[in-house]
Design a protein around this motif. Structure first.
Motif, PDB file in Angstrom:
ATOM      1  N   GLN A  68       0.806  -1.221   0.000  1.00  0.00           N
ATOM      2  CA  GLN A  68       0.000   0.000   0.000  1.00  0.00           C
ATOM      3  C   GLN A  68       0.839   1.271   0.000  1.00  0.00           C
ATOM      4  OE1 GLN A  68      -3.078  -0.107   3.122  1.00  0.00           O
ATOM      5  NE2 GLN A  68      -2.798  -2.325   3.228  1.00  0.00           N
ATOM      6  N   TYR A  69       2.150   1.137   0.182  1.00  0.00           N
ATOM      7  CA  TYR A  69       2.995   2.319   0.380  1.00  0.00           C
ATOM      8  C   TYR A  69       4.190   2.322  -0.589  1.00  0.00           C
ATOM      9  CZ  TYR A  69       0.350   2.500   4.745  1.00  0.00           C
ATOM     10  OH  TYR A  69      -0.659   2.534   5.669  1.00  0.00           O
ATOM     11  N   PRO A  70       4.704   3.530  -0.908  1.00  0.00           N
ATOM     12  CA  PRO A  70       5.779   3.640  -1.910  1.00  0.00           C
ATOM     13  C   PRO A  70       7.177   3.469  -1.313  1.00  0.00           C
ATOM     14  CG  PRO A  70       5.083   5.833  -1.264  1.00  0.00           C
ATOM     15  CD  PRO A  70       4.196   4.868  -0.509  1.00  0.00           C
ATOM     16  N   PHE A  71       7.464   2.292  -0.797  1.00  0.00           N
ATOM     17  CA  PHE A  71       8.765   2.058  -0.171  1.00  0.00           C
ATOM     18  C   PHE A  71       9.887   2.041  -1.200  1.00  0.00           C
ATOM     19  CE2 PHE A  71       6.066   0.413   3.237  1.00  0.00           C
ATOM     20  CZ  PHE A  71       6.673   1.012   4.323  1.00  0.00           C
ATOM     21  N   ASP A  72      10.998   2.644  -0.810  1.00  0.00           N
ATOM     22  CA  ASP A  72      12.209   2.527  -1.615  1.00  0.00           C
ATOM     23  C   ASP A  72      12.852   1.161  -1.414  1.00  0.00           C
ATOM     24  OD1 ASP A  72      12.648   5.146  -2.988  1.00  0.00           O
ATOM     25  OD2 ASP A  72      12.486   5.885  -0.926  1.00  0.00           O
ATOM     26  N   TYR A  73      12.705   0.607  -0.232  1.00  0.00           N
ATOM     27  CA  TYR A  73      13.265  -0.715   0.075  1.00  0.00           C
ATOM     28  C   TYR A  73      12.673  -1.208   1.384  1.00  0.00           C
ATOM     29  CZ  TYR A  73      16.069   1.873   3.430  1.00  0.00           C
ATOM     30  OH  TYR A  73      16.448   2.680   4.463  1.00  0.00           O
ATOM     31  N   LEU A  74      12.759  -2.511   1.580  1.00  0.00           N
ATOM     32  CA  LEU A  74      12.386  -3.148   2.831  1.00  0.00           C
ATOM     33  C   LEU A  74      13.539  -4.032   3.289  1.00  0.00           C
ATOM     34  CD1 LEU A  74       8.752  -4.220   1.890  1.00  0.00           C
ATOM     35  CD2 LEU A  74       9.364  -2.426   3.530  1.00  0.00           C
TER      36      LEU A  74
END
Length: 268
Positions: free
Chosen positions: A103-109
């Motif tokens: 749901q979110y625009p993460f650059d990385y996890l």
């Protein structure tokens, strides 16, 4: 070009300072890129705030993302602020976590194993009274979870892959080929591992992972990145130059960071 992809802040309940404090510390330490990656909430729990001293509440997560994105805009041109998260990995709940992150625009996890066999990897007592065979079993359970996290497809980075030695330095000497098997899987899945300098704050000293593991990682072609795992602003970028030098000595030619989940290569 300096970067640090692993930082926390006060929402997790065991770090000091605001997100802004860490960004300002990053600028002061000469970073071009800073990743904000606080601990994921316990998304599979019925409680909103499971274990307040370990991770943020579920109700705080959207606000966390909103704050990082706002600061990303504010600091544009001064430092590249990336949206990350250090996620626990529970195989039985992977789909729950995945559905939230999408749901979110993460650059990385960053995928990190903090519980193995139902016990914290940092529990000083978990090794008490174990036979040699049982110690091997515990190490293999831990690395199986890391291998599963690599195969999950959820993560760009795997966090502190030998942190179980944090309060039990003898962990590194437990004989098993599980580490090599896991590194091969990480390489096959093309996931990066971090050199995490927070090991110096634990009984084991040094960084995660130890040089012997990094040498094997280089052998198998595993990509590496950098994370201070800072829980106070003054640790942002801690030992970056020393890590860079050591990686070159080991034989690495480059390291990476991630933006919009795309790998960015930085020569060493």
């Amino acid at each position: 070009m300096k970067f640090d992809l692993h930082t926390h802040h006060e929402r997790c309940g065991h770090a000091l300072g605001t997100i802004r404090d860490y960004i300002e510390a990053g600028i002061s330490s000469g970073l071009s890129v800073i990743g904000i990656s606080d601990h994921s909430p316990y998304f599979a729990s019925d409680a909103d705030h499971e274990q307040p001293g370990i991770a943020m509440a579920k109700s705080e997560f959207a606000r966390y993302v909103e704050e990082v994105l706002k600061l990303k805009q504010e600091y544009a041109g001064k430092i590249d602020v990336l949206l990350g998260c250090e996620s626990d990995f529970f195989p039985e709940h992977a789909d729950v976590y995945r559905s939230v992150y999408e749901q979110y625009p993460f650059d990385y996890l960053i995928g990190s194993v903090h519980l193995s066999g139902g016990v914290s990897i940092f529990n000083r007592k978990r090794w008490d009274g174990l036979t040699d065979r049982q110690q091997i079993e515990q190490k293999e359970i831990y690395y199986d979870l890391i291998a599963q996290s690599a195969r999950s497809g959820m993560f760009q980075i795997l966090g502190h892959i030998d942190a179980m030695r944090g309060f039990y330095p003898a962990f590194s000497d437990i004989p098993t080929n599980a580490v090599d098997k896991t590194l091969q899987i990480i390489a096959e899945q093309d996931v990066a591992i971090e050199i995490n300098t927070s090991g110096k704050t634990k009984d084991c000293g040094g960084w995660y992972p130890i040089d012997a593991v990094l040498e094997r990682a280089n052998h198998y072609g595993v990509r590496v990145t950098f994370g201070s795992d800072a829980h106070k602003p003054e640790r942002v970028g801690d030992d970056w130059e020393l890590v860079s030098r050591r990686l070159k000595e080991i034989g690495f030619k480059e390291w990476v960071y991630f933006k919009q989940k795309q790998r960015q290569i930085v020569p060493l």
